[in-house]
Write a protein that holds these residues in place. Sequence first.
Motif, PDB file in Angstrom:
ATOM      1  N   SER A  69       0.821  -1.207   0.000  1.00  0.00           N
ATOM      2  CA  SER A  69       0.000   0.000   0.000  1.00  0.00           C
ATOM      3  C   SER A  69       0.856   1.259   0.000  1.00  0.00           C
ATOM      4  O   SER A  69       0.574   2.225  -0.712  1.00  0.00           O
ATOM      5  N   MET A 191      -6.463  -6.215  -0.238  1.00  0.00           N
ATOM      6  CA  MET A 191      -7.653  -5.598   0.345  1.00  0.00           C
ATOM      7  C   MET A 191      -8.844  -6.568   0.296  1.00  0.00           C
ATOM      8  O   MET A 191      -9.658  -6.623   1.227  1.00  0.00           O
ATOM      9  N   THR A 195     -11.135  -8.133   3.462  1.00  0.00           N
ATOM     10  CA  THR A 195     -12.600  -8.192   3.485  1.00  0.00           C
ATOM     11  C   THR A 195     -13.093  -9.598   3.792  1.00  0.00           C
ATOM     12  O   THR A 195     -14.048  -9.789   4.558  1.00  0.00           O
ATOM     13  N   ARG A 284      -8.391  -0.559   5.669  1.00  0.00           N
ATOM     14  CA  ARG A 284      -9.579  -0.753   4.829  1.00  0.00           C
ATOM     15  C   ARG A 284     -10.654   0.282   5.162  1.00  0.00           C
ATOM     16  O   ARG A 284     -11.277   0.859   4.273  1.00  0.00           O
ATOM     17  N   GLN A 288     -11.736   2.779   2.260  1.00  0.00           N
ATOM     18  CA  GLN A 288     -12.993   2.445   1.599  1.00  0.00           C
ATOM     19  C   GLN A 288     -14.215   3.051   2.271  1.00  0.00           C
ATOM     20  O   GLN A 288     -15.208   3.341   1.606  1.00  0.00           O
TER      21      GLN A 288
END
Length: 425
Positions: A69, A191, A195, A284, A288
Motif C-alpha cells: 500500500s 484488500m 474483506t 480498509r 474504503q
Amino acid sequence: MTLTRKILIAMIAAILLGSLAQTLLAEAGADSTLRYVFHDLLSQGLFLLGGKLFVASLKVLVVPLVFVSLVCGVCHLRDQSSLGWLSLKTISLYLATTGLAITIALILASWWQPGAGVNMTVDGGYTPPPAMPLIDVLVNIFPTNPVQAMAEGKMLQVIVFALLIGVAIGRSGEPGERIGRHFNDWNEVLMKLVTLLMGFAPYGVFCLLFTLFAEQGIGKVGDLAVYMLTVVAALLVHGLLVYPLLLKTLSGLSPTVFLRKMRNVQLFAFSTASSTATVPVTLRAVEQRMGVKNRVAAFAVPLGATINMDGTAIMQGVATVFIAQAFQLDLSMLDYLTVILTAMLASVGTAGVPGVGLVTLALVLQQVGLPVEGIALIIGVDRILDMMRTAVNVTGDAMVSVVVANSENAIDKQTYNNIQAGEQQ
C-alpha cells in the motif's frame, strides 16, 4: 445483521460465558469433569486455538499490506517533494495527540488520587528489560536488511524501505509505471483478502474474549476499581471528546460520521489488543469507508500503529501517579513534565502488541525515580485495560489520517459523508 452487530453479540456472549466459566472453575476441583470441559477442552483448547488463528490471520497481512500500500501511494505521487510535508504533518499530529493524552491522564489521576490509601505490598516484583538508548532507537528506524525487517515485523524499517522503493519507482519512467501497476494489482488482492477475513471476525472475537475472561474473570476489577475508572475515564475523554474536537476543528468534517464508521475497527482492536494486528482493518476502513486516498492512508495508518500510542500514554500517566501515591511519594512539576516527554519518546518505535505498555511504563518510572516494582500491582488488570487503550490508539490513527488527507485534498468527502460507503454486511 451487520458485521458490527455480530461482533457486539459475540463480545457480550464471550464476556458473560467466560466469566461464568471462571466462577465455576474456581469452585471445581483440580480433577473434575467441569474443569476438563471448560478449561482444558474449551478455554485452553478449542477457543484458544481459534483466537490464535484469528490473530495470526490478521498479522500475516500486516507486512505485505503495509509495504504494498505504501509503495502504491508513494510511487503515484505527482509531486514527490510533497512527501516531506505529508510526513511532517502526520508525525507532528501524532506527537501532539500523545502529549494531550498523557496530560489528560495526569490531570485526572492527580484529581481522583487512585493510589491514595493503597497498601503497597509487592510479591515478587517486576524486572523490566533494559531500556534501549535513544540513539539506537533512531538508528534502528533505517533497515540494514529489509527482508529481515519484514520477517521480524519491524514496522518503522518496513515503512522506510517502502518509501524508498516508492520514490524510486515514481522516478523510473516507463519501467516504474509497469511496476506501479503490478503493485496496484497486489494492493487490490490484499484488500479483498482483508474483506474476506473480516467475515470470520465474530468467531475470532468470541474465542479471544472467552479465553481471557475464563482465565481472569472480573474479580480483580474491584481491587483496583478507582485506578481502572481513572484510566477508562481518561480514555473516554480522549477518544470521544479530544479526537472529535480535533477532527472538527482541523478538517470541518463530521465527528459523528467518523465515530460511526470506526465501530468495526474499534471492536477489532478491543478484541486483539494489538494496533499492529488491526492495521489491515484500519487501513480498509480509512480508504474504503472514509474515502482517504491510498497515498495518505498507506503512510499514516501503519506509521500510527507504530508511533501513535495515545491509549498507552494515558495508562502510563495514570499508573505513574497511582504508584507514586501508593508509595506516598510526591511528584514535582518537573517530574510531571518528564513523564509527558518520556512517554511521548517511548511510544516511538514501540511494537503495537499486547502488553507492551508495561515495558515502556518501566522506562517512565525510572526517569522520575519511582520503584519499578509497583508495576506488579496493576499487571492483573492490565490486559482488560490494554484492549480499551488499543481501541483508542486505532481511533487516533484514523483521525490523523483523515485530517492529513483533508489538508492534502486527498479525501473523497462524498464517500466520507455516506454512512453506507464500504460497509460490510
